[in-house]
Design an enzyme around this catalytic site. Structure first.
Site, PDB file in Angstrom:
ATOM      1  N   CYS A  39       0.820  -1.217   0.000  1.00 32.90           N
ATOM      2  CA  CYS A  39       0.000   0.000   0.000  1.00 32.90           C
ATOM      3  C   CYS A  39       0.855   1.268   0.000  1.00 32.90           C
ATOM      4  O   CYS A  39       0.329   2.362  -0.155  1.00 32.90           O
ATOM      5  CB  CYS A  39      -0.947   0.012   1.199  1.00 32.90           C
ATOM      6  N   CYS A 112      -2.873  -2.841   8.509  1.00 35.02           N
ATOM      7  CA  CYS A 112      -2.591  -1.491   9.032  1.00 35.02           C
ATOM      8  C   CYS A 112      -2.067  -1.609  10.475  1.00 35.02           C
ATOM      9  O   CYS A 112      -1.146  -0.893  10.860  1.00 35.02           O
ATOM     10  CB  CYS A 112      -3.844  -0.629   8.982  1.00 35.02           C
TER      11      CYS A 112
HETATM   12 FE1  FES Z   1      -1.599   0.695   4.249  1.00 30.07          FE
HETATM   13 FE2  FES Z   1      -3.497   0.968   6.126  1.00 30.07          FE
HETATM   14  S1  FES Z   1      -3.754   0.929   3.963  1.00 30.07           S
HETATM   15  S2  FES Z   1      -1.361   0.661   6.389  1.00 30.07           S
END
Ligand code: FES
Length: 162
Positions: A39, A112
């Site tokens: 991400c 996360c």
């Molecule tokens: Fe990457 Fe939450 S979307 S840490």
């Protein structure tokens, strides 16, 4: 959206709006930085210890992140939770345990909390850390933004000063 997930969303939003222990710590005893390639989020955690009843415990911890709302919320509650714990006690906590004050996270948000766990692990047990951040050497400054290599997908979340 169910009542439970709506309540969790509100709890996370509230925690991310008023994060505790946000910012770098100049006199920290330990610092850990991690990033997720999936991400692009990054998180740095600082930890300061103190002696208490013959034990070396965490006095305080702080964090900076280019991360999502959930990572901010988890880092906020986690830096509160680990106060008074030894390094090994803090290292025994999973991401889900660190996030537990917010409520159970849905599967898509577990990573996360993992980011926070990894940052803590990187600070307290750098040898065991498996997920170092893609920082650009040489390390030139104490802030996270100083060390971001502007390559790949990096999402930047600006947190307003309260
Ligand atoms: Fe990457 Fe939450 S979307 S840490």
């Amino acid at each position: 959206m169910s009542d439970t997930s709506e309540k969790l969303t509100q709890t996370i939003e509230e925690a991310a709006r008023h994060p505790k222990n946000l910012g770098e710590m100049e006199s920290a005893d330990a610092v850990g930085t991690v990033g997720r390639s999936d991400c692009g989020d990054m998180l740095r955690m600082w930890v300061k210890f103190k002696e208490e009843n013959g034990r070396r415990v965490i006095d305080r911890a702080s964090f900076q992140t280019f991360g999502c709302q959930t990572a901010i919320a988890v880092a906020s509650v986690a830096t509160e939770m680990i106060r008074g714990k030894t390094a090994s006690e803090a290292l025994s906590l999973s991401g889900e345990e660190l996030a537990s004050p917010l409520g159970p996270l849905p599967p898509m948000k577990i990573h996360c909390a993992q980011l926070v766990e990894d940052a803590l692990r990187s600070a307290l047990d750098p040898e065991a850390s498996k997920n170092p951040a893609p920082v650009a050497p040489p390390v030139s400054g104490p802030t996270l933004s100083d060390q971001i290599a502007p390559v790949g997908k990096v999402k930047i979340t600006l947190i307003p000063k309260s």
